[in-house]
Design a protein around this motif. Structure first.
Motif, PDB file in Angstrom:
ATOM      1  N   ASP A  43       0.861  -1.182   0.000  1.00 46.40           N
ATOM      2  CA  ASP A  43       0.000   0.000   0.000  1.00 46.40           C
ATOM      3  C   ASP A  43       0.898   1.234   0.000  1.00 46.40           C
ATOM      4  N   ASP A  78      -4.366  -4.273  -1.079  1.00 44.63           N
ATOM      5  CA  ASP A  78      -5.775  -4.641  -0.914  1.00 44.63           C
ATOM      6  C   ASP A  78      -6.273  -4.423   0.516  1.00 44.63           C
ATOM      7  N   ASN A 127      -2.792 -13.806  -4.851  1.00 45.52           N
ATOM      8  CA  ASN A 127      -2.981 -12.576  -5.619  1.00 45.52           C
ATOM      9  C   ASN A 127      -1.972 -12.506  -6.760  1.00 45.52           C
TER      10      ASN A 127
END
Length: 128
Positions: A43, A78, A127
């Motif tokens: 992030d 995410d 992912n």
């Protein structure tokens, strides 16, 4: 926890974490995330946490030995938090500012030890 490492947790933003990871790669340290991986998946606005847990020696790179193997609480793009490892040079870790209070450091260390977090590798497998 191994003696010889600082008994602290430090917060790092994503650009600093990417820099530390690039340093580990450039130094040939084993625990890194690979060129560009953190920039792609961490992030970009998050705070991550490094906790040195052992002194690691790299016989193949004596100029960077010893260094500290850190547990990393990593915030993903995410919103999930995962655990990972990152080898960090002692001087680089020492230069990071101390910004966390004792209770926060204890909570982060507890999450890393007992939080049932996915590992970075498990997250990556889920992912692609």
């Amino acid at each position: 926890m191994s003696s010889g490492v600082p008994r602290t947790v430090k917060a790092v933003d994503t650009p600093e974490l990417v820099r530390l990871d690039a340093e580990a790669i450039a130094c040939g340290l084993n625990r890194n995330h690979g060129a560009g991986w953190l920039a792609d998946y961490a992030d970009p606005a998050a705070v991550h946490y490094l906790w040195p847990v052992l002194v690691h020696r790299a016989d193949h790179r004596p100029e960077f030995s010893p260094h500290w193997r850190c547990l990393l609480l990593l915030a993903m793009c995410d919103g999930q938090q995962v655990s990972s490892l990152l080898d960090v040079l002692p001087a680089s870790f020492t230069e990071l500012p101390e910004t966390l209070d004792a209770a926060t450091k204890t909570e982060i260390a507890h999450r890393l030890e007992h939080g049932g977090l996915l590992t970075q590798a498990q997250w990556a497998d889920r992912n692609p």
